[in-house]
Design an enzyme around this catalytic site. Structure first.
Site, PDB file in Angstrom:
ATOM      1  N   HIS A 124       0.579  -1.342  -0.005  1.00  0.00           N
ATOM      2  CA  HIS A 124       0.209  -0.151   0.422  1.00  0.00           C
ATOM      3  C   HIS A 124       1.050   1.181  -0.041  1.00  0.00           C
ATOM      4  CE1 HIS A 124      -2.995   2.451   1.403  1.00  0.00           C
ATOM      5  NE2 HIS A 124      -2.341   3.231   1.674  1.00  0.00           N
ATOM      6  N   ARG A 133       3.753  10.330  -5.156  1.00  0.00           N
ATOM      7  CA  ARG A 133       5.488  10.784  -4.736  1.00  0.00           C
ATOM      8  C   ARG A 133       6.247  10.509  -6.305  1.00  0.00           C
ATOM      9  NH1 ARG A 133       3.871  10.053   0.527  1.00  0.00           N
ATOM     10  NH2 ARG A 133       5.307   7.963  -0.069  1.00  0.00           N
ATOM     11  N   ASP A 224     -11.318   1.898   7.573  1.00  0.00           N
ATOM     12  CA  ASP A 224     -10.976   3.654   7.701  1.00  0.00           C
ATOM     13  C   ASP A 224     -10.702   4.284   6.963  1.00  0.00           C
ATOM     14  OD1 ASP A 224      -9.605   5.593   9.209  1.00  0.00           O
ATOM     15  OD2 ASP A 224      -7.617   4.830   8.454  1.00  0.00           O
ATOM     16  N   GLN A 231      -7.479  15.070   2.059  1.00  0.00           N
ATOM     17  CA  GLN A 231      -6.663  14.247   2.291  1.00  0.00           C
ATOM     18  C   GLN A 231      -5.575  14.995   1.829  1.00  0.00           C
ATOM     19  OE1 GLN A 231      -5.925  10.400   2.655  1.00  0.00           O
ATOM     20  NE2 GLN A 231      -4.243  10.367   4.027  1.00  0.00           N
TER      21      GLN A 231
END
Length: 406
Positions: A124, A133, A224, A231
């Site tokens: 993940h 990134r 979750d 975010q």
């Protein structure tokens, strides 16, 4: 057998998970799942078969029961297993001790004082790093040295069956110079498991990897929820906030570490070598099959993910050791989630962010619709079970419907 347990039931004689239930005529109390039924432990206590203060079995959380310690909770579980298999036991001829699960309401199993979410699946973390990134250097420099985590919001952890509203917050649309406010357009699930702390520590104390499992009572399934667009805008410099604190959903039955003992497996090789306080001996991962369904409003369930808890790079013992190495104290009922559990294959990715690869590969559903993220009216259901040598130990499910933003 005192009561019939269907073949392939999650709640076999090998399981005996604990939870909090109520019915029209029974207040919230401690019970254990047995097949399609619940054994009412508060009612069993009236038979004078327990050697502890049974007032804890009449509480609306498991905290006080767990705090009795594993010497007692393990003995209760073993006694129940014995009684269920003995046609002449204290449970024989007492159907009033059992309640059908279909006729009961499940509640939060524990009071969660503090909640920590880890980020412990290398698959993940690598996928996220590639998307956000650098595809060539997806993992941050610290990732293979520490079990990365953050302190989450305990008050918004909810039990399976409770719906959530789509959260609102700030996002920065592509190409925009200023943020806008409104409902998230990228609501996502995260397939996780959570463990529940079973012993207190004092401020200044730390728990070693060798001791850690003595401090873990059991596990639940953990969804979750995440608002990916919120975010993305907010997480630099301090990490998750509004994108994560609006809700996390858990399954109602706590499966004990003892029930999971037969399903231990070795974890992945950790390279480079970890620091001494994170070193451990033995098999600390668990072979638990996991799956996720999306059910559109009024539609048919679609299984979109098959993963496994055994994939975790950082195990629970390491997570707890790291969490406490600086003297941070923990309390009974504290919950620690694994982080999204993804495998190597694309169908083992544990979030829509990965399954639809940030919206570039929409997931096709049976009704012809597609999903890049979760829509209003969708119900997300997670299931988990371990199976080996004829023994099945399952978690049931955590299921949550998404309602429109308020």
């Amino acid at each position: 057998m005192i009561i019939n347990i269907p073949e392939n039931s999650d709640f076999s004689i090998h399981n005996i998970p604990f939870g909090i239930f109520s019915t029209e005529d029974r207040s919230p109390r401690v019970g254990v799942a047995v097949g399609e039924h619940i054994l009412d432990l508060a009612a069993v206590a009236e038979l004078d078969v327990f050697d502890f203060n049974t007032a804890v079995l009449e509480k609306d959380t498991l905290n006080d029961f767990i705090a009795l310690g594993k010497e007692i909770t393990k003995r209760v579980r073993k006694n129940i297993q014995h009684w269920l298999q003995d046609d002449h036991s204290v449970l024989a001829g007492k159907p009033e001790l059992f309640v059908k699960q279909s006729e009961a309401q499940m509640h939060m199993p524990v009071y969660v004082g503090d909640y920590t979410d880890f980020y412990s699946s290398i698959e993940h973390a690598t996928n996220v790093g590639k998307m956000f990134r650098d595809p060539e250097n997806a993992l941050l420099p610290n990732w293979k040295h520490i079990p990365v985590g953050y302190h989450g919001r305990a008050s918004s952890i909810i039990v399976s069956g409770q719906a959530i509203h789509r959260p609102k917050g700030q996002t920065l649309p592509n190409g925009a110079n200023a943020p806008v406010f409104g409902p998230t357009q990228r609501l996502d699930f995260e397939l996780e498991m959570g463990f529940i702390c079973g012993k207190d520590t004092q401020l200044g104390d730390s728990v070693s990897t060798k001791e850690a499992e003595d401090y873990i009572f059991g596990l639940v399934l953990f969804n979750d929820w995440s608002a990916r667009d919120i975010q993305k805008w907010e997480y630099v410099p301090l990490g998750p906030f509004l994108a994560k604190n609006f809700a996390s959903s858990i399954s109602p039955w706590v499966v004990t570490m003892e029930a999971l003992e037969p399903f231990r497996v070795a974890g992945p090789t950790q390279e480079p070598k970890v620091l001494p306080y994170l070193e451990y001996e033995g098999a600390k991962n668990y072979d638990i099959n996991l799956e996720v369904d999306i059910t559109p409003n009024g539609g048919e369930a679609n299984t979109i993910c098959h993963s496994n808890f055994k994939y975790m790079y950082w195990n629970m013992a390491q997570q707890l050791a790291h969490h406490t190495v600086n003297g941070c104290n923990i309390n009974v009922g504290d919950m620690m989630a694994s982080g999204t559990i993804s495998g190597k294959d694309e169908n083992a990715y544990g979030s829509m962010l990965e399954l639809a690869w940030m919206g570039t590969k929409p997931v096709q559903l049976k009704d012809g619709s597609e999903r890049k993220f979760i829509l209003d009216g969708d119900t997300v259901t997670m299931r988990g079970y371990a199976e080996k040598d004829g023994k099945r130990v399952g978690f049931g499910e955590v299921s949550t419907k998404v309602l429109p933003a308020k």
